[in-house]
Scaffold this motif. Structure first.
Motif, PDB file in Angstrom:
ATOM      1  N   UNK A   1      14.815 -10.274  -8.091  1.00 25.14           N
ATOM      2  CA  UNK A   1      13.618  -9.849  -8.802  1.00 25.14           C
ATOM      3  C   UNK A   1      12.376 -10.136  -7.959  1.00 25.14           C
ATOM      4  N   UNK A   2      11.459  -9.189  -7.901  1.00 26.00           N
ATOM      5  CA  UNK A   2      10.244  -9.353  -7.107  1.00 26.00           C
ATOM      6  C   UNK A   2       9.337 -10.407  -7.729  1.00 26.00           C
ATOM      7  N   UNK A   3       8.768 -11.234  -6.892  1.00 28.08           N
ATOM      8  CA  UNK A   3       7.791 -12.209  -7.377  1.00 28.08           C
ATOM      9  C   UNK A   3       6.389 -11.608  -7.284  1.00 28.08           C
ATOM     10  N   UNK A   4       5.401 -12.320  -7.825  1.00 29.54           N
ATOM     11  CA  UNK A   4       4.055 -11.766  -7.995  1.00 29.54           C
ATOM     12  C   UNK A   4       3.030 -12.528  -7.162  1.00 29.54           C
ATOM     13  N   UNK A   5       2.174 -11.776  -6.476  1.00 28.28           N
ATOM     14  CA  UNK A   5       1.009 -12.341  -5.805  1.00 28.28           C
ATOM     15  C   UNK A   5      -0.214 -12.062  -6.685  1.00 28.28           C
ATOM     16  N   UNK A   6      -0.935 -13.113  -7.028  1.00 26.32           N
ATOM     17  CA  UNK A   6      -2.059 -12.998  -7.947  1.00 26.32           C
ATOM     18  C   UNK A   6      -3.404 -13.015  -7.223  1.00 26.32           C
ATOM     19  N   UNK A 231      -2.588  -5.749   0.262  1.00 29.03           N
ATOM     20  CA  UNK A 231      -2.707  -5.026  -1.001  1.00 29.03           C
ATOM     21  C   UNK A 231      -3.363  -3.666  -0.784  1.00 29.03           C
ATOM     22  N   UNK A 232      -4.306  -3.572   0.142  1.00 24.22           N
ATOM     23  CA  UNK A 232      -4.947  -2.278   0.407  1.00 24.22           C
ATOM     24  C   UNK A 232      -3.960  -1.272   0.987  1.00 24.22           C
ATOM     25  N   UNK A 233      -3.026  -1.759   1.786  1.00 20.31           N
ATOM     26  CA  UNK A 233      -1.992  -0.857   2.303  1.00 20.31           C
ATOM     27  C   UNK A 233      -1.169  -0.301   1.143  1.00 20.31           C
ATOM     28  N   UNK A 234      -0.852  -1.160   0.170  1.00 23.63           N
ATOM     29  CA  UNK A 234      -0.113  -0.681  -1.005  1.00 23.63           C
ATOM     30  C   UNK A 234      -0.930   0.336  -1.785  1.00 23.63           C
ATOM     31  N   UNK A 235      -2.225   0.086  -1.932  1.00 27.01           N
ATOM     32  CA  UNK A 235      -3.080   1.017  -2.660  1.00 27.01           C
ATOM     33  C   UNK A 235      -3.202   2.342  -1.911  1.00 27.01           C
ATOM     34  N   UNK A 236      -3.270   2.270  -0.594  1.00 25.69           N
ATOM     35  CA  UNK A 236      -3.347   3.495   0.205  1.00 25.69           C
ATOM     36  C   UNK A 236      -2.062   4.300   0.065  1.00 25.69           C
ATOM     37  N   UNK A 237      -0.915   3.634   0.106  1.00 22.34           N
ATOM     38  CA  UNK A 237       0.365   4.320  -0.026  1.00 22.34           C
ATOM     39  C   UNK A 237       0.484   4.993  -1.394  1.00 22.34           C
ATOM     40  N   UNK A 283      10.615  -4.541  -3.597  1.00 22.88           N
ATOM     41  CA  UNK A 283      11.739  -5.325  -4.107  1.00 22.88           C
ATOM     42  C   UNK A 283      11.607  -6.803  -3.834  1.00 22.88           C
ATOM     43  N   UNK A 284      10.635  -7.161  -2.984  1.00 23.18           N
ATOM     44  CA  UNK A 284      10.417  -8.572  -2.617  1.00 23.18           C
ATOM     45  C   UNK A 284       9.246  -9.157  -3.406  1.00 23.18           C
ATOM     46  N   UNK A 285       8.115  -8.459  -3.418  1.00 22.32           N
ATOM     47  CA  UNK A 285       6.935  -8.951  -4.123  1.00 22.32           C
ATOM     48  C   UNK A 285       6.120  -7.775  -4.619  1.00 22.32           C
TER      49      UNK A 285
END
Length: 288
Positions: A1-6, A231-237, A283-285
């Motif tokens: 299970x993916x963990x969370x970065x806050x 996180x910006x890379x995730x938002x861009x994707x 799948x990781x975070x």
């Protein structure tokens, strides 16, 4: 299970303490200084010869993603409840806001020598002696906002200009490109002085002290900053579905960038991962 970065501003008092304690233990074990040395060793500018993996190149984002993940694993070996939080510098923008609190990273450096004297990473606390660096200083230094020549942190509007670009990166795949999400986020701009420092680069300049140069990892805020960049890379994707890391193929012999940048399917030193394999780590975070 993916963990969370806050968001670091949303950590509870208990979460802050566990995070700080984990950093101090990784430092005590000697592991932290290995991360500093790795970053120094891979701090190669595009004016130098050889392969560039960490900076001024397309692999800036996957390299730091992998680097951040390695630190997070080290912290979680100490305390499995810990994850690396992100510092939203478009929101928490002053030297008195999170993360510059006594129970987290401590505050600004003192005027005469920029030495951090508050919080758990202050030299006087006895747990955070600088051992790997580009100077002989043993204490953590900061100059939040640059007292002698003030600059401001990047704004949401400035960050949005990077996120709006549909191309991940463009030739010649270095610090000079005016198009492409990667360089707009990394922050190499035209001109000189503070006007040329944007987004990621501008944050390093705003923090100052240890955050300037290859040994920037010596300030734990490095990880919070790069979690936000990640996180910006995730938002861009998410914004540009179907867009991928570029270049897809390595520059050919005769190209000035031949042997100097990593293509999507090539190994990303010092690891065996490829940029393509690091594009989706959901799948990781995940980010909250």
């Amino acid at each position: 299970m993916a963990y969370v970065r806050k968001d670091v501003s949303r950590l509870t008092a208990g979460e802050r303490k566990r995070l700080v304690d984990a950093f101090l233990e990784v430092k005590r074990r000697g592991e932290y200084d290995e991360f500093v040395r790795m970053h120094i060793d891979h701090y190669t500018a595009d004016g130098e010869r050889g392969l560039r993996t960490a900076h001024m190149a397309p692999s800036f984002l996957p390299w730091h993603r992998r680097f951040l993940l390695e630190m997070e694993r080290a912290l979680r070996r100490v305390d499995a409840s810990v994850t690396v939080p992100y510092w939203d510098w478009t929101k928490d923008r002053t030297a008195s806001s999170v993360p510059w609190t006594r129970d987290l990273l401590g505050g600004n450096g003192r005027a005469r020598d920029q030495q951090v004297t508050t919080g758990p990473f202050a030299y006087a606390a006895g747990h955070w002696t600088i051992k790997e660096g580009v100077t002989d200083g043993e204490f953590l230094a900061r100059d939040l906002g640059r007292a002698r020549d003030p600059i401001a942190l990047p704004t949401r509007t400035q960050l949005a200009r990077a996120l709006d670009d549909p191309a991940y990166d463009v030739a010649p795949w270095d610090s000079t490109v005016a198009r492409g999400f990667r360089n707009k986020l990394e922050g190499w701009g035209a001109g000189s002085g503070s006007a040329s420092w944007r987004n990621h680069n501008r944050v390093h300049r705003w923090v100052g002290g240890a955050m300037l140069g290859g040994a920037s990892v010596n300030d734990p805020v490095f990880w919070f900053h790069h979690a936000f960049v990640d996180l910006q890379w995730e938002r861009w994707r998410a914004r540009h579905r179907g867009a991928h890391y570029l270049p897809a193929a390595a520059p050919r012999r005769g190209d000035p960038q031949y042997g100097r940048v990593v293509a999507r399917g090539q190994k990303l030193p010092p690891w065996n991962d490829t940029p393509g394999s690091l594009e989706d780590l959901s799948g990781v975070y995940r980010y909250a």
